[in-house]
Design a protein around this motif. Structure first.
Motif, short mmCIF file in Angstrom:
data_model
loop_
_atom_site.label_atom_id
_atom_site.label_comp_id
_atom_site.label_asym_id
_atom_site.label_seq_id
_atom_site.Cartn_x
_atom_site.Cartn_y
_atom_site.Cartn_z
N LEU A 98 0.84 -1.20 0.00
CA LEU A 98 0.00 0.00 0.00
C LEU A 98 0.87 1.24 0.00
O LEU A 98 0.56 2.23 -0.69
N ARG A 99 1.96 1.20 0.72
CA ARG A 99 2.90 2.34 0.73
C ARG A 99 3.43 2.59 -0.67
O ARG A 99 3.49 3.73 -1.14
N ASP A 100 3.79 1.53 -1.39
CA ASP A 100 4.28 1.70 -2.76
C ASP A 100 3.21 2.31 -3.65
O ASP A 100 3.51 3.17 -4.49
N ALA A 101 1.96 1.88 -3.48
CA ALA A 101 0.88 2.44 -4.28
C ALA A 101 0.66 3.90 -3.95
O ALA A 101 0.43 4.73 -4.84
N ALA A 102 0.73 4.26 -2.66
CA ALA A 102 0.53 5.65 -2.26
C ALA A 102 1.58 6.56 -2.88
O ALA A 102 1.28 7.68 -3.31
N LEU A 103 2.81 6.08 -2.93
CA LEU A 103 3.87 6.88 -3.55
C LEU A 103 3.68 6.97 -5.06
O LEU A 103 3.94 8.01 -5.67
N THR A 104 3.21 5.88 -5.67
CA THR A 104 3.04 5.86 -7.12
C THR A 104 1.96 6.84 -7.57
O THR A 104 2.10 7.52 -8.60
N VAL A 105 0.85 6.90 -6.83
CA VAL A 105 -0.28 7.71 -7.29
C VAL A 105 -0.15 9.17 -6.92
O VAL A 105 -0.94 10.00 -7.38
N THR A 106 0.81 9.51 -6.08
CA THR A 106 0.98 10.90 -5.70
C THR A 106 1.45 11.70 -6.90
O THR A 106 2.38 11.32 -7.59
N THR A 107 0.80 12.80 -7.14
CA THR A 107 1.14 13.64 -8.28
C THR A 107 2.62 13.97 -8.27
O THR A 107 3.17 14.44 -7.28
N GLY A 108 3.28 13.70 -9.37
CA GLY A 108 4.71 13.96 -9.46
C GLY A 108 5.55 12.82 -8.94
O GLY A 108 6.77 12.84 -9.03
N GLY A 109 4.88 11.78 -8.35
CA GLY A 109 5.63 10.62 -7.87
C GLY A 109 6.45 10.88 -6.64
O GLY A 109 7.38 10.14 -6.34
N ASP A 110 6.15 11.94 -5.88
CA ASP A 110 6.94 12.21 -4.68
C ASP A 110 6.04 12.50 -3.50
O ASP A 110 4.84 12.46 -3.60
#
Length: 744
Positions: free
Chosen positions: A732-744
């Motif tokens: 889930l942490r990986d998904a949260a980082l992936t979907v964040t605008t700009g990837g950060d």
């Protein structure tokens, strides 16, 4: 699907003071930290890490960074999660319009968070309740120390928003402001909720009831003060009190008011109040198509906006909605109530004086209602090379709300042994391991982002013991439900954090058997708030199969299980020690299905005479549709140790050589409340209870019955627990980082 229940506090000992709770205040570290690794392993790992880090820094021309520390590491399992990338700044960069500051706003179908690193158009977040084990909502049980650790952990997991459903105690806002002040580039934003005051409108079938409406307006006013650090009030049952002095409006990203609307009550209210005029407020208004329910919501949103605007700020405001009252039509839905009433955010719009705007907020899960299974358009919807009705539903919501953002403010699946509903693609309402639940949650978060919605808030942050669900609630004593943890009740297992039962100091390990008998030579037991634990050393020539019997009520006897002559057991674990399979059975007199819906005997799984397999109903019989049952008594073999990469959190027994280990959920033994040793005894479809003197254990193998001994324990009024990040949360942490605008 994630409602807060109004439970009566009937016992003077149902909860403890905050300062007395085992896991509140500055709680003992041994309850919330992972066991230390072996010293040699730590040394080897440290040498390797230092060497690799040094080599990388040498090649990059860098210098070593100081060791990472975080309050999040108080939570077991958090150290296994890599540190988040630094990325660009998420510090608030508010804009101003018409004299009102706003850190978030809506622009067409985009929800915009204005930060120093740019406009963010998707927000991964988490829903936070207000209880800990042993407590009910409104008791202010979460400590400042827990808030510090939790906010750090949320940020570490890549979550950008915490959503709350009601006014939390002052410590919540104080610690949120302190965390954000200490971490200005990576703050945690807040979406504030305001609960309905009670269920009066359901009983009276009238949203416009004067006392109900007045109470809600007062709570809206109080909430506007709480987030601004400008509120003081006394506590009343179900509502926290105190002095709110911390201003969190610099990080306030929005409001979601109300609760999931009861369709029957709202439909009756609409008929009763058909003549109520549309709202044309300063900040919110209705369209001509607005129903009375939508007019009432517009008036309340206008009330809140007025209170907020006086403080010189504006935030997007929305109301809670769910598929049961969505504005779409679902003709194949088998339950009429699930398509009885539509409540449409398109009919409640901001005026030009409310620059932050509005959005459509949905609690939308992949397992309910059943139209997700039966609507042809949804069933045929293609997403990422497969048919996916939940993706289709998200698409339909966004298409309908063409002029505003759509946010999914509750989603997820629980990591429980029991389930409450079947669903397409294996996304059922339970029966998931922790790893599987986290994988599905990560998949859904990516999907919500991929379908163009503005946010996905996973429900929820921690497991909540007080919660109930429709297919187990009738088996339990509601007045003491918060004092124990039920693996069969899915609603108690949505959290990213497990609240693991630890057991009381009074209930220590008991030695039940130490002999040269067969099939077991030694047996020990212990109990905690979730399981009865047994550990047996089997004798030589171990059997290929074994019956483990549990006598919870000595006065109740009946036909023995085949291969046994013992008439005493009321529940049995039948284990295949070679094939590693098993099944739980309960004596017919204690079968909890009698407390639910009438299920034809032909629909039940086979069992020996006088017995029933332990099953849960997951869909009641509907027109042209049969009842659906879960074999919740299917006993998985394997490790459940969270430190074991191969563990399955649903496992209930394991054999390794001649060592047999079991953990038995209290519900599978028929307990309505193990904390008071009360057993559920169905009578004419109603719950009655009897006190158990203890659980007498017996074993049967190859026709030999062996008495083991009685497991006894003291009643408890105070549970003990330890916080742990669930297995698989890294996905889930990986998904949260992936979907964040700009990837950060």
């Amino acid at each position: 699907m994630f409602p807060r229940l109004k439970l009566p506090d009937k016992s003077a000992h149902t909860a403890t003071l905050t300062s007395d709770n085992a896991c509140v205040g500055d709680f003992p570290s041994h309850l919330v930290t992972a066991p230390a690794r072996p010293r040699s392993g730590r040394f080897k790992a440290s040498v390797i890490a230092v060497f690799v880090l040094g080599l990388c820094l040498l090649l990059a021309g860098g210098t070593a960074a100081p060791a990472l520390t975080s309050p999040a590491f108080l939570i077991s399992g958090m150290r296994e999660i890599p540190s988040p990338p630094k990325g660009t700044s998420w510090a608030p960069a508010p804009r101003e319009a018409d004299g009102l500051r706003m850190v978030a706003s809506s622009d067409g179908q985009e929800f915009e968070l204005h930060t120093a690193g740019g406009v963010r158009t998707f927000l991964p977040g988490v829903d936070l309740g207000d209880t800990t084990p042993g407590h009910l909502p409104g008791q202010g049980a979460i400590s400042a120390a827990q808030h510090r650790a939790w906010f750090a952990a949320m940020s570490w997991l890549g979550l950008r928003v915490v959503r709350v459903y009601e006014i939390h105690p002052p410590a919540f806002y104080e610690q949120l402001a302190a965390w954000n002040a200490t971490n200005p580039e990576r703050p945690l934003y807040l979406v504030q909720g305001v609960r309905l005051p009670d269920e009066t409108y359901v009983k009276k079938r009238n949203l416009f009831d004067q006392a109900f409406t007045t109470a809600f307006r007062e709570e809206l006013q109080a909430a506007s003060g709480a987030v601004a650090g400008d509120l003081s009030r006394t506590a009343v049952p179900g509502r926290v009190g105190g002095a709110w002095t911390a201003d969190v409006t610099p990080w306030l990203a929005g409001w979601i008011i109300g609760a999931e609307i009861d369709p029957h009550a709202a439909a009756a209210s609409d008929r009763r109040n058909a003549a109520v005029p549309r709202v044309a407020g300063r900040y919110f208004r209705n369209t001509p198509q607005a129903t009375p329910t939508e007019r009432w919501l517009a008036a309340r949103m206008n009330d809140l906006a007025g209170a907020v605007a006086k403080r010189g700020v504006s935030q997007p405001i929305a109301f809670v909605n769910w598929p049961t009252t969505d504005p779409l039509r679902h003709p194949r839905e088998p339950l009429p109530q699930e398509d009885l009433l539509g409540v449409d955010a398109n009919h409640v719009l901001p005026t030009a004086d409310w620059p932050a705007g509005t959005f459509a907020s949905y609690h939308a899960y992949p397992f309910y209602p059943d139209f997700l299974r039966y609507e042809p358009e949804l069933a045929a919807y293609e997403y990422e090379d497969r048919r996916d009705p939940y993706a289709g539903y998200l698409s339909e919501l966004r298409k309908h709300h063409a002029t505003m953002p759509t946010l999914i403010t509750e989603f997820g699946v629980p990591s429980s042994l029991g389930s409450a509903h079947n669903a397409p693609l294996g996304r059922s309402q339970g029966a998931h391991s922790e790893r599987e639940a986290m994988r599905i949650n990560a998949e859904l978060l990516r999907m919500i982002h991929g379908q163009g919605l503005g946010a996905g808030f996973v429900a929820g942050w921690m497991d909540e013991w007080y919660r109930s669900t429709w297919n187990t609630a009738g088996h339990q004593d509601p007045a003491r439900r918060q004092l124990w943890h039920d693996p069969l009740t899915n609603e108690q297992h949505y959290g990213l954090l497990a609240m693991d039962a630890q057991g009381t100091a009074e209930n220590r390990e008991q030695r039940l058997l130490d002999s040269d008998a067969w099939p077991a030579r030694e047996v020990t037991s212990r109990v905690d708030e979730e399981y009865l634990h047994l550990r047996a050393k089997l004798a030589g020539s171990a059997p290929g199969s074994l019956l483990v019997g549990f006598d919870v009520l000595p006065g109740l006897t009946g036909e023995p299980m085949p291969g046994s002559g013992d008439r005493r057991p009321d529940a049995v674990f039948a284990l295949n020690l070679v094939g590693h399979t098993g099944q739980a059975y309960v004596r017919e007199q204690l079968d909890p299905m009698k407390l639910d819906f009438a299920v034809p005997a032909a629909d039940r799984a086979p069992a020996p005479s006088g017995w029933r397999p332990f099953e849960l109903i997951v869909n009641r019989p509907l027109a042209k549709l049969p009842a659906e049952l879960q074999n919740a008594g299917q006993l998985r073999h394997g490790s459940w140790d969270p430190q074991d990469e191969e563990a399955d959190s649903r496992s209930l027994w394991q054999i390794d050589g001649d060592d047999l280990t079991l953990r038995v959920p209290w519900a599978m033994l028929g307990f309505a409340d193990p904390s008071a040793r009360r057993v559920a005894v169905p009578k004419n479809g109603k719950l009655t209870t009897q006190t158990s003197p203890g659980v007498t254990v017996s074993l049967t193998a190859s026709g030999t019955d062996q008495g083991i001994g009685q497991v006894k324990w003291s009643n408890w009024n105070r549970p003990f627990y330890a916080e742990r990040l669930k297995q698989g949360a890294g996905s889930l942490r990986d998904a949260a980082l992936t979907v964040t605008t700009g990837g950060d």
